[in-house]
Design a protein around this motif. Sequence first.
Motif, PDB file in Angstrom:
ATOM      1  N   ALA A 159       0.822  -1.209   0.000  1.00 17.29           N
ATOM      2  CA  ALA A 159       0.000   0.000   0.000  1.00 17.29           C
ATOM      3  C   ALA A 159       0.856   1.259   0.000  1.00 17.29           C
ATOM      4  CB  ALA A 159      -0.935  -0.005   1.205  1.00 17.29           C
ATOM      5  N   VAL A 160       1.898   1.278   0.812  1.00 16.26           N
ATOM      6  CA  VAL A 160       2.774   2.453   0.865  1.00 16.26           C
ATOM      7  C   VAL A 160       3.391   2.710  -0.505  1.00 16.26           C
ATOM      8  CG1 VAL A 160       4.927   3.359   1.833  1.00 16.26           C
ATOM      9  CG2 VAL A 160       3.240   2.310   3.320  1.00 16.26           C
ATOM     10  N   GLU A 161       3.797   1.658  -1.158  1.00 17.95           N
ATOM     11  CA  GLU A 161       4.381   1.811  -2.500  1.00 17.95           C
ATOM     12  C   GLU A 161       3.335   2.334  -3.479  1.00 17.95           C
ATOM     13  OE1 GLU A 161       7.322   2.161  -5.132  1.00 17.95           O
ATOM     14  OE2 GLU A 161       7.597   1.611  -3.040  1.00 17.95           O
ATOM     15  N   ARG A 162       2.109   1.841  -3.360  1.00 12.20           N
ATOM     16  CA  ARG A 162       1.035   2.280  -4.257  1.00 12.20           C
ATOM     17  C   ARG A 162       0.619   3.735  -3.973  1.00 12.20           C
ATOM     18  NH1 ARG A 162       0.177  -0.375  -8.750  1.00 12.20           N
ATOM     19  NH2 ARG A 162      -1.956   0.333  -8.707  1.00 12.20           N
ATOM     20  N   LEU A 163       0.799   4.191  -2.751  1.00 14.56           N
ATOM     21  CA  LEU A 163       0.435   5.566  -2.395  1.00 14.56           C
ATOM     22  C   LEU A 163       1.516   6.580  -2.766  1.00 14.56           C
ATOM     23  CD1 LEU A 163      -1.259   4.857   1.054  1.00 14.56           C
ATOM     24  CD2 LEU A 163      -2.400   5.580  -1.059  1.00 14.56           C
ATOM     25  N   ARG A 164       2.679   6.099  -3.186  1.00 19.58           N
ATOM     26  CA  ARG A 164       3.767   6.998  -3.601  1.00 19.58           C
ATOM     27  C   ARG A 164       3.344   7.725  -4.875  1.00 19.58           C
ATOM     28  NH1 ARG A 164       9.378   6.362  -2.959  1.00 19.58           N
ATOM     29  NH2 ARG A 164       9.018   4.219  -2.307  1.00 19.58           N
ATOM     30  N   PRO A 165       3.430   9.062  -4.897  1.00 19.53           N
ATOM     31  CA  PRO A 165       3.062   9.808  -6.113  1.00 19.53           C
ATOM     32  C   PRO A 165       3.960   9.429  -7.292  1.00 19.53           C
ATOM     33  CG  PRO A 165       3.310  11.283  -4.234  1.00 19.53           C
ATOM     34  CD  PRO A 165       3.830   9.947  -3.805  1.00 19.53           C
ATOM     35  N   ASP A 166       3.333   9.335  -8.455  1.00 20.55           N
ATOM     36  CA  ASP A 166       4.068   8.967  -9.671  1.00 20.55           C
ATOM     37  C   ASP A 166       4.772  10.155 -10.310  1.00 20.55           C
ATOM     38  OD1 ASP A 166       3.213   6.313  -9.499  1.00 20.55           O
ATOM     39  OD2 ASP A 166       1.453   6.688 -10.743  1.00 20.55           O
ATOM     40  N   THR A 167       4.219  11.348 -10.101  1.00 20.91           N
ATOM     41  CA  THR A 167       4.756  12.533 -10.761  1.00 20.91           C
ATOM     42  C   THR A 167       4.820  13.698  -9.781  1.00 20.91           C
ATOM     43  OG1 THR A 167       2.552  13.231 -11.456  1.00 20.91           O
ATOM     44  CG2 THR A 167       3.777  11.869 -13.016  1.00 20.91           C
ATOM     45  N   ALA A 168       5.547  14.698 -10.176  1.00 22.56           N
ATOM     46  CA  ALA A 168       5.603  15.938  -9.390  1.00 22.56           C
ATOM     47  C   ALA A 168       4.271  16.670  -9.557  1.00 22.56           C
ATOM     48  CB  ALA A 168       6.747  16.817  -9.876  1.00 22.56           C
ATOM     49  N   PRO A 169       3.898  17.485  -8.578  1.00 24.97           N
ATOM     50  CA  PRO A 169       2.660  18.263  -8.712  1.00 24.97           C
ATOM     51  C   PRO A 169       2.738  19.174  -9.930  1.00 24.97           C
ATOM     52  CG  PRO A 169       3.616  18.528  -6.515  1.00 24.97           C
ATOM     53  CD  PRO A 169       4.599  17.771  -7.336  1.00 24.97           C
ATOM     54  N   ALA A 170       1.596  19.351 -10.587  1.00 28.90           N
ATOM     55  CA  ALA A 170       1.541  20.207 -11.772  1.00 28.90           C
ATOM     56  C   ALA A 170       1.826  21.661 -11.387  1.00 28.90           C
ATOM     57  CB  ALA A 170       0.176  20.100 -12.430  1.00 28.90           C
ATOM     58  N   ASP A 171       2.442  22.373 -12.303  1.00 29.49           N
ATOM     59  CA  ASP A 171       2.736  23.792 -12.109  1.00 29.49           C
ATOM     60  C   ASP A 171       1.714  24.592 -12.905  1.00 29.49           C
ATOM     61  OD1 ASP A 171       3.735  26.367 -11.995  1.00 29.49           O
ATOM     62  OD2 ASP A 171       5.807  25.777 -12.357  1.00 29.49           O
ATOM     63  N   HIS A 172       0.825  25.278 -12.186  1.00 29.84           N
ATOM     64  CA  HIS A 172      -0.221  26.084 -12.815  1.00 29.84           C
ATOM     65  C   HIS A 172       0.114  27.572 -12.781  1.00 29.84           C
ATOM     66  CE1 HIS A 172      -2.954  22.668 -13.241  1.00 29.84           C
ATOM     67  NE2 HIS A 172      -2.483  22.276 -12.073  1.00 29.84           N
ATOM     68  N   GLY A 173       1.305  27.910 -12.301  1.00 32.82           N
ATOM     69  CA  GLY A 173       1.770  29.284 -12.363  1.00 32.82           C
ATOM     70  C   GLY A 173       1.536  30.155 -11.155  1.00 32.82           C
ATOM     71  N   ALA A 174       0.791  29.668 -10.173  1.00 37.95           N
ATOM     72  CA  ALA A 174       0.529  30.459  -8.971  1.00 37.95           C
ATOM     73  C   ALA A 174       0.265  29.509  -7.812  1.00 37.95           C
ATOM     74  CB  ALA A 174      -0.664  31.388  -9.170  1.00 37.95           C
ATOM     75  N   LEU A 175       0.660  29.929  -6.620  1.00 34.24           N
ATOM     76  CA  LEU A 175       0.519  29.077  -5.449  1.00 34.24           C
ATOM     77  C   LEU A 175      -0.917  28.606  -5.241  1.00 34.24           C
ATOM     78  CD1 LEU A 175       1.597  27.706  -2.911  1.00 34.24           C
ATOM     79  CD2 LEU A 175       1.290  29.880  -1.707  1.00 34.24           C
ATOM     80  N   ALA A 176      -1.875  29.517  -5.307  1.00 33.94           N
ATOM     81  CA  ALA A 176      -3.271  29.144  -5.044  1.00 33.94           C
ATOM     82  C   ALA A 176      -3.748  28.072  -6.010  1.00 33.94           C
ATOM     83  CB  ALA A 176      -4.172  30.375  -5.111  1.00 33.94           C
ATOM     84  N   SER A 177      -3.467  28.234  -7.283  1.00 33.63           N
ATOM     85  CA  SER A 177      -3.933  27.239  -8.253  1.00 33.63           C
ATOM     86  C   SER A 177      -3.132  25.949  -8.151  1.00 33.63           C
ATOM     87  CB  SER A 177      -3.920  27.798  -9.681  1.00 33.63           C
ATOM     88  OG  SER A 177      -2.662  28.329 -10.000  1.00 33.63           O
ATOM     89  N   ASP A 178      -1.837  26.042  -7.852  1.00 35.69           N
ATOM     90  CA  ASP A 178      -1.028  24.831  -7.674  1.00 35.69           C
ATOM     91  C   ASP A 178      -1.530  24.006  -6.489  1.00 35.69           C
ATOM     92  OD1 ASP A 178       0.580  25.648  -9.768  1.00 35.69           O
ATOM     93  OD2 ASP A 178       2.361  25.999  -8.546  1.00 35.69           O
ATOM     94  N   LEU A 179      -1.743  24.674  -5.352  1.00 37.54           N
ATOM     95  CA  LEU A 179      -2.207  23.963  -4.155  1.00 37.54           C
ATOM     96  C   LEU A 179      -3.617  23.416  -4.336  1.00 37.54           C
ATOM     97  CD1 LEU A 179      -1.073  25.804  -0.896  1.00 37.54           C
ATOM     98  CD2 LEU A 179      -0.574  23.463  -1.593  1.00 37.54           C
TER      99      LEU A 179
END
Length: 192
Positions: A66-86
């Motif tokens: 489960a821990v391995e399956r819960l590991r994110p596959d990619t970095a968070p998307a960059d939408h250009g601003a903190l509010a939209s990224d979060l």
Amino acid sequence: MSRQMVRPGGRSARVQASVHTAVRELEAEVGRDALTVPLVAQRAGVTPSTIYRRWGDLAELLSDVAVERLRPDTAPADHGALASDLAAWAEQFLDEMASPGGRAYIRDALLGDPDGTNAGQCSAYAADQVDLILARAAERGDDIPEVEIPEVETVIDRVVAPLMYRILFRPAGLDAAYARGLVAGLLGQGDR
């Protein structure tokens, strides 16, 4: 040079990979409740004693998977601003963790984790993703009126923790608007 050194990709890594694959395949074929250590061992091509020696019991094995399956596959998307990224990250986190599979992985990760190591690893995955989002915002010089860029632990406390609580204990009515509202509240933007 000692031959006792752990080699990346060595036998230990091959055993882990084959056992994890066997668990995932068998879950899909026969269901989680039908899993046994001997069944997993047979599919993985190892002895049951190999699994017991490495993982202890089925619950700890399922926790590791489960821990391995819960590991994110990619970095968070960059939408250009903190509010939209979060907000985008919180929505994706909610989608993944609130799905039936996500909830089952969370449950397995916690049930076979007597010392809290796996729970800590899952928490670290979220913290690493949040840290990347906050670092990007700082590098861009994001200007957030009336608040500073929050610390990782603040985001964990005010966004991730409420999401996890609701996913585990009060999932009814949980949606993307809730995740966005947590982020907006964190950033002093009210209910957007």
